[in-house]
Structure formats: C-alpha cells, structure tokens
Design a protein around this motif. Structure first.
Motif, PDB file in Angstrom:
ATOM      1  N   ARG A  19      -3.821 -16.496 -44.924  1.00  0.00           N
ATOM      2  CA  ARG A  19      -3.957 -17.935 -44.699  1.00  0.00           C
ATOM      3  C   ARG A  19      -2.841 -18.451 -43.780  1.00  0.00           C
ATOM      4  NH1 ARG A  19      -6.467 -21.943 -48.171  1.00  0.00           N
ATOM      5  NH2 ARG A  19      -5.735 -23.922 -47.422  1.00  0.00           N
ATOM      6  N   GLU A  20      -1.628 -18.054 -44.099  1.00  0.00           N
ATOM      7  CA  GLU A  20      -0.480 -18.477 -43.271  1.00  0.00           C
ATOM      8  C   GLU A  20      -0.639 -18.013 -41.824  1.00  0.00           C
ATOM      9  OE1 GLU A  20       2.877 -17.900 -46.624  1.00  0.00           O
ATOM     10  OE2 GLU A  20       3.416 -17.097 -44.648  1.00  0.00           O
ATOM     11  N   VAL A  21      -1.027 -16.744 -41.667  1.00  0.00           N
ATOM     12  CA  VAL A  21      -1.171 -16.190 -40.310  1.00  0.00           C
ATOM     13  C   VAL A  21      -2.251 -16.960 -39.544  1.00  0.00           C
ATOM     14  CG1 VAL A  21      -1.751 -14.117 -38.965  1.00  0.00           C
ATOM     15  CG2 VAL A  21      -0.369 -13.910 -41.041  1.00  0.00           C
ATOM     16  N   SER A  22      -3.385 -17.217 -40.201  1.00  0.00           N
ATOM     17  CA  SER A  22      -4.476 -17.952 -39.538  1.00  0.00           C
ATOM     18  C   SER A  22      -4.019 -19.334 -39.107  1.00  0.00           C
ATOM     19  CB  SER A  22      -5.666 -18.127 -40.484  1.00  0.00           C
ATOM     20  OG  SER A  22      -6.190 -16.898 -40.815  1.00  0.00           O
ATOM     21  N   LEU A  23      -3.322 -20.033 -40.006  1.00  0.00           N
ATOM     22  CA  LEU A  23      -2.899 -21.401 -39.686  1.00  0.00           C
ATOM     23  C   LEU A  23      -1.860 -21.409 -38.572  1.00  0.00           C
ATOM     24  CD1 LEU A  23      -2.804 -22.983 -43.269  1.00  0.00           C
ATOM     25  CD2 LEU A  23      -4.434 -23.454 -41.430  1.00  0.00           C
ATOM     26  N   GLU A  24      -1.029 -20.397 -38.546  1.00  0.00           N
ATOM     27  CA  GLU A  24      -0.041 -20.308 -37.455  1.00  0.00           C
ATOM     28  C   GLU A  24      -0.738 -20.069 -36.121  1.00  0.00           C
ATOM     29  OE1 GLU A  24       3.637 -18.443 -40.075  1.00  0.00           O
ATOM     30  OE2 GLU A  24       2.841 -17.313 -38.379  1.00  0.00           O
ATOM     31  N   ILE A  25      -1.678 -19.113 -36.122  1.00  0.00           N
ATOM     32  CA  ILE A  25      -2.398 -18.779 -34.881  1.00  0.00           C
ATOM     33  C   ILE A  25      -3.173 -19.991 -34.361  1.00  0.00           C
ATOM     34  CG2 ILE A  25      -4.324 -17.413 -33.971  1.00  0.00           C
ATOM     35  CD1 ILE A  25      -3.431 -15.120 -35.758  1.00  0.00           C
ATOM     36  N   LEU A  26      -3.728 -20.761 -35.292  1.00  0.00           N
ATOM     37  CA  LEU A  26      -4.521 -21.939 -34.941  1.00  0.00           C
ATOM     38  C   LEU A  26      -3.748 -22.888 -34.031  1.00  0.00           C
ATOM     39  CD1 LEU A  26      -6.999 -23.823 -35.444  1.00  0.00           C
ATOM     40  CD2 LEU A  26      -5.834 -24.625 -37.500  1.00  0.00           C
ATOM     41  N   HIS A  90      -9.794 -30.873 -28.364  1.00  0.00           N
ATOM     42  CA  HIS A  90      -9.932 -30.317 -29.717  1.00  0.00           C
ATOM     43  C   HIS A  90      -8.695 -30.689 -30.537  1.00  0.00           C
ATOM     44  CE1 HIS A  90     -10.065 -27.204 -32.884  1.00  0.00           C
ATOM     45  NE2 HIS A  90     -11.375 -27.169 -32.647  1.00  0.00           N
ATOM     46  N   PRO A  91      -8.871 -31.012 -31.836  1.00  0.00           N
ATOM     47  CA  PRO A  91      -7.701 -31.434 -32.622  1.00  0.00           C
ATOM     48  C   PRO A  91      -6.576 -30.381 -32.676  1.00  0.00           C
ATOM     49  CG  PRO A  91      -9.676 -31.216 -34.007  1.00  0.00           C
ATOM     50  CD  PRO A  91     -10.122 -31.135 -32.589  1.00  0.00           C
ATOM     51  N   HIS A  92      -6.903 -29.125 -32.472  1.00  0.00           N
ATOM     52  CA  HIS A  92      -5.850 -28.093 -32.465  1.00  0.00           C
ATOM     53  C   HIS A  92      -5.671 -27.501 -31.068  1.00  0.00           C
ATOM     54  CE1 HIS A  92      -5.449 -28.241 -36.808  1.00  0.00           C
ATOM     55  NE2 HIS A  92      -6.767 -28.273 -36.874  1.00  0.00           N
ATOM     56  N   GLU A  93      -5.926 -28.325 -30.046  1.00  0.00           N
ATOM     57  CA  GLU A  93      -5.737 -27.845 -28.666  1.00  0.00           C
ATOM     58  C   GLU A  93      -4.269 -27.505 -28.424  1.00  0.00           C
ATOM     59  OE1 GLU A  93      -6.744 -30.770 -25.694  1.00  0.00           O
ATOM     60  OE2 GLU A  93      -5.987 -29.523 -24.060  1.00  0.00           O
ATOM     61  N   ASN A  94      -4.025 -26.339 -27.857  1.00  0.00           N
ATOM     62  CA  ASN A  94      -2.682 -25.957 -27.435  1.00  0.00           C
ATOM     63  C   ASN A  94      -2.346 -26.770 -26.183  1.00  0.00           C
ATOM     64  OD1 ASN A  94      -0.454 -24.690 -26.279  1.00  0.00           O
ATOM     65  ND2 ASN A  94      -1.127 -22.618 -26.863  1.00  0.00           N
ATOM     66  N   GLN A  95      -1.364 -27.671 -26.291  1.00  0.00           N
ATOM     67  CA  GLN A  95      -1.087 -28.605 -25.195  1.00  0.00           C
ATOM     68  C   GLN A  95      -0.576 -27.885 -23.948  1.00  0.00           C
ATOM     69  OE1 GLN A  95      -2.089 -31.723 -25.137  1.00  0.00           O
ATOM     70  NE2 GLN A  95      -2.847 -31.540 -27.233  1.00  0.00           N
ATOM     71  N   CYS A 103     -13.879 -21.444 -31.925  1.00  0.00           N
ATOM     72  CA  CYS A 103     -14.858 -20.444 -32.353  1.00  0.00           C
ATOM     73  C   CYS A 103     -14.374 -19.800 -33.658  1.00  0.00           C
ATOM     74  CB  CYS A 103     -15.072 -19.396 -31.259  1.00  0.00           C
ATOM     75  SG  CYS A 103     -16.695 -18.613 -31.323  1.00  0.00           S
ATOM     76  N   GLY A 104     -13.252 -20.303 -34.190  1.00  0.00           N
ATOM     77  CA  GLY A 104     -12.768 -19.838 -35.496  1.00  0.00           C
ATOM     78  C   GLY A 104     -12.191 -18.435 -35.509  1.00  0.00           C
ATOM     79  N   HIS A 105     -11.764 -17.920 -34.353  1.00  0.00           N
ATOM     80  CA  HIS A 105     -11.262 -16.537 -34.334  1.00  0.00           C
ATOM     81  C   HIS A 105      -9.969 -16.391 -35.134  1.00  0.00           C
ATOM     82  CE1 HIS A 105     -13.728 -15.344 -30.493  1.00  0.00           C
ATOM     83  NE2 HIS A 105     -14.457 -15.902 -31.436  1.00  0.00           N
ATOM     84  N   HIS A 106      -9.204 -17.482 -35.280  1.00  0.00           N
ATOM     85  CA  HIS A 106      -7.988 -17.397 -36.112  1.00  0.00           C
ATOM     86  C   HIS A 106      -8.364 -17.055 -37.554  1.00  0.00           C
ATOM     87  CE1 HIS A 106      -9.570 -21.350 -36.887  1.00  0.00           C
ATOM     88  NE2 HIS A 106      -8.657 -21.596 -37.803  1.00  0.00           N
ATOM     89  N   ALA A 107      -9.531 -17.562 -37.999  1.00  0.00           N
ATOM     90  CA  ALA A 107      -9.976 -17.264 -39.365  1.00  0.00           C
ATOM     91  C   ALA A 107     -10.464 -15.815 -39.488  1.00  0.00           C
ATOM     92  CB  ALA A 107     -11.081 -18.229 -39.784  1.00  0.00           C
ATOM     93  N   GLN A 108     -11.041 -15.313 -38.392  1.00  0.00           N
ATOM     94  CA  GLN A 108     -11.460 -13.888 -38.383  1.00  0.00           C
ATOM     95  C   GLN A 108     -10.276 -12.957 -38.582  1.00  0.00           C
ATOM     96  OE1 GLN A 108     -13.251 -12.238 -34.923  1.00  0.00           O
ATOM     97  NE2 GLN A 108     -14.566 -13.999 -34.739  1.00  0.00           N
ATOM     98  N   ILE A 109      -9.160 -13.310 -37.916  1.00  0.00           N
ATOM     99  CA  ILE A 109      -7.943 -12.502 -38.095  1.00  0.00           C
ATOM    100  C   ILE A 109      -7.549 -12.561 -39.572  1.00  0.00           C
ATOM    101  CG2 ILE A 109      -5.473 -12.380 -37.532  1.00  0.00           C
ATOM    102  CD1 ILE A 109      -7.143 -11.436 -35.172  1.00  0.00           C
ATOM    103  N   GLY A 110      -7.674 -13.754 -40.155  1.00  0.00           N
ATOM    104  CA  GLY A 110      -7.364 -13.901 -41.588  1.00  0.00           C
ATOM    105  C   GLY A 110      -8.273 -13.058 -42.461  1.00  0.00           C
TER     106      GLY A 110
END
Ligand SMILES: [Zn+2]
Ligand SMILES: [Zn+2]
Length: 438
Positions: A19-26, A90-95, A103-110
């Motif tokens: 969970r932590e890794v996914s949220l960080e990657i996000l 996107h709300p989590h756009e990398n500025q 596409c939720g790939h951060h969750a796939q890593i999780g």
C-alpha cells in the motif's frame, strides 16, 4: 496445513508495504522507459521483503526477482507495470512531467508485491515446487511514440513496449506461465477472460509546397488537403471492416500547418490501427496505407509513412483461468464477478499471451469514466491491491502444489502462437518506413 490460510495471514500482517509503495508511486508518475524513481521504489520494496537477487535495468527500467522453492518445477511470472501516461489535470498529475497513474499501474505494482508478501514463507515454499518470478515492467502505455522511436533509432531499445523489449532480452525465457491483474473503474470486484485488440502505430508526414495562401495558392501544394483526403478515404474504408475483427483506426493531426497565411507544406498525422487478429490488422494497415497515398496522389503532395509494430491481440488461457476463477468463487459473490468480452484496447500482455499461458483479469476499487480518463483514481486499495494479489497468490499455490501438477498440465496442453524467434521476426516485419511521391 492450509497454505492459503498461511498466505492470507502473511498478506494481512504485511499489508502496509504494498500500500505504501503504491501510494508513493502514485505521486510521481513517470512515463514508459523513464520510470527511474518508480523502479527505485520497487527495488527497495523487494529488498524490504527479503529478496536478495534483484535484476534491474532490464529494458532501461525493468526489474525481476525470483522466489525459489528449491525444487524443480515451472516458473510463474507475476507482473506489475511501472508506467503512467500523460493526463493533464489528473488529481495526481506529476507537475514536473504531466504524467499520472490514470491506468492504475501503481496499484498493479502493489498487487504484485502483495503476492510476494503472501508466498515468501518457508512453510509455503516447502510445500510447493518450482519458482515464482516477480516482474516490474516498463512502458505498457503506447504513448510518446516519436520519442520512443528516437530511442529505437539510437539503439537504446528496439521495441516500443516494455514487455516486448524484455522478451527480446531474454527476461521471460525461463518463464512458463504469466499473470497480472489490471485495475478498472467499472463497478465490479473482478472481471476475467476478456480478449483485447492488437495494434500497429503509424506516423505520417505529408509534404507539400508553401506559398502565399491569399495571393498565390495556385503555386503551392496543400499538405493539409492531402491529409484531409486521406482521412476521408480511411473513413470510407470502415464499411469494409468485419464486425468480428473489431478494427479501430483513430487518426489525429499533430501538425496542421505553420501559419494561416501560407499554404500548409507540412502536415503530420498519428494513428493506431487496432484489430482482434494479426491478419485483420495487416489487412486494415494496407488499406490505410493506400488511403494515405490517395491523399498525396490527389494533391500532388508527398507522403512518408512510418509504421511501428504495436502489441499483439490478448488471449487468456482458459485452463489457467479456470483455476483463477475457482479462487474468485471461493472468496466473492458470483454477482461481483464478470466474464469479459472483447475490448478494443490493447496491451503488451497480449504479446506474452501469444507465447506462454497467461491471464490478465481486472479488479475494481476505482472510480472515474474509464481507464486513462482525468477522473480515474483508485479509491479502494484493499480490493485493488490486497485482494487482487491474494487471488493471484492462491492461484499460484494451486498451480505449484502437488509437485506443480496443475501447471505442468497447462503448459503441456498450451500451443504457443509463435516461438520467440518467429515472434521477433513478426514485430520486425511490421516496422517499416515508406515514401510515396505522387
Ligand atoms: Zn492504460
Ligand atoms: Zn494499463
């Protein structure tokens, strides 16, 4: 001893890590072949979970690490994808780079890491055979094509898809079966069994002759008119595409001219040509090429067509799916599970599925209009990461217990569409440049 209970206990007691890794990657999405920070986080997570031999830098940012039972048997791949894609707003756009995990790939890593937390246990490994190899793969999204094509020309990569490049480099040579779980904003718990289109990508440059648009248009050659005729001609082909081939041709004009006061002498188009079979893609590809040339012929312009191999159509292996589905049924209500049909989208998991038995199910827990849309976010990480990982881990236990009996049967029965050599030849034959001078 119930191995699945032990697995569930492990997942539960380690649930914070994926969970932590996914949220960080996000928060710092990176696009394909540029997932440097993302890959570093994944390597750290593998180390934290006790993995010692971690191969990294495969196809620039790809990673793999193996959990070995020490007993002979098949090698099962669990895959997570590293990349985001450009989704402004996107709300989590990398500025810094405009990328987002829409596409939720951060969750796939999780979910891939969840499988590792569940199975990395002596009590489990002592009772199964073979290996499980965990992959974090680059560049699934087929975007930034011109930039990747430059990477291709400079020899840093040969193929634009990360799994394709990893296949070429041998990272999947010792793998017998593959699985991953993709997120979806559809209101479901899980869906499975769907097929996907394959694709080729094109960029097209129409070259005309510039002249004063008001005073002397007759001495120019209008590249925008050539492009418009080409697009109209492509549209006239749509009635020739068979329904069952699910052909999609969706061009955009990326450059429409230089200045309004001059006849456009340079117009660029990009398009994908997608279809449910390789033959149907090749057929549509040829028709599109003819239409592009027709635009050039009608106006006297020139056209340069660059075609780049995209992904192969995705097919799930039904024997493997049976085992996965039994695990879903043991844990979820039938109403929460959907059997998918055909999707017009594409993934390089399609390439893997043509070579070895594979599954590519979907997990819910997200909201938004669709994958890639500006409002697509994961809002239930327990489902998207933990439950999806748990279902893959249970499937692997089934596949590798009793001397890996079930997976050996699946491997024996499976007929690959291509061997690796033929597969690479196909991709290479799809990539070419053609200039047409009318
Ligand atoms: Zn995507
Ligand atoms: Zn995706």
């Amino acid at each position: 001893m119930n191995l699945k209970n032990i697995c569930d206990k492990n997942i539960n007691s380690n649930k914070d890590i994926p969970r932590e890794v996914s949220l960080e990657i996000l928060e710092f999405a990176e696009s394909g072949y540029k997932e440097i920070k993302t890959a570093e986080k994944v390597i750290k997570a593998f180390e934290r979970l006790g993995q010692k031999d971690i191969q990294s830098g495969i196809a620039i940012t790809g990673i793999r690490t193996t959990l070995d039972t020490g007993k002979p048997g098949p090698n099962i791949a669990v895959i997570g994808e590293l990349d985001g894609l450009p989704v402004p707003g996107h709300p989590h756009e990398n500025q810094e780079n405009g990328m987002a995990h829409a596409c939720g790939h951060h969750a796939q890593i999780g979910s891939m890491l969840t499988v590792l937390t569940g199975l990395s246990d002596k009590k489990i490994l002592d009772n199964i055979s073979g290996k499980i190899t965990f992959f974090a793969v680059p560049a699934e999204e087929f975007v930034e094509i011109q930039w990747r094509n430059e990477l291709r020309k400079s020899g840093d990569i040969e193929f634009l898809g990360g799994k394709q490049e990893m296949i070429k480099l041998g990272a999947f040579d010792d793998v017998d079966i593959a699985m991953m779980t993709h997120t979806t904003p559809r209101k479901i718990k899980f869906s499975y069994g769907g097929t996907d289109n394959g694709l080729v990508a094109k960029f097209i440059e129409f070259k005309g002759i510039a002249s004063h648009a008001g005073a002397s248009p007759e001495s120019g050659i209008n590249a925008l008119n050539a492009a418009n005729i080409a697009i109209s001609a492509i549209n006239s082909q749509r009635e020739t595409f068979k329904d069952e081939d699910h052909i999609r041709v969706h061009p955009i004009i990326t450059k429409g001219g230089n200045v309004v006061s001059a006849v456009p002498d340079q117009v660029n188009i990009e398009t994908f040509i997608r279809g449910a079979s390789i033959d149907s893609i090749l057929d549509a590809n040829k028709k599109v090429d003819n239409c592009l040339k027709a635009g050039a012929l009608a106006t006297g312009a020139e056209v340069k067509i660059t075609t780049i191999a995209g992904y192969l159509p995705l097919n799930n292996n039904y024997d493997l799916l049976e085992i996965y589905k039994k695990n879903l049924n043991d844990n979820f209500n039938e109403k929460e599970l959907i059997l998918d049909g055909h999707s017009g989208g594409s993934t390089d998991m399609g390439d893997i599925s043509n070579l070895i038995p594979s599954i590519h199910p979907y997990v819910g827990g997200c909201s938004g209009n669709s994958n890639h849309s500006v409002d697509m976010v994961v809002d239930n990480y327990d489902l998207a990461i933990l439950e999806s990982g748990r279902m893959m881990a249970h499937t692997i236990i089934d596949l590798l217990k009793n001397d890996a009996e079930k997976s050996k049967k699946i491997i024996k029965k499976f007929t690959p569409k291509f061997n690796k050599k033929r597969y690479l030849e196909l991709l290479r034959s799809l990539t070419n440049e053609e200039e047409y001078l009318s």
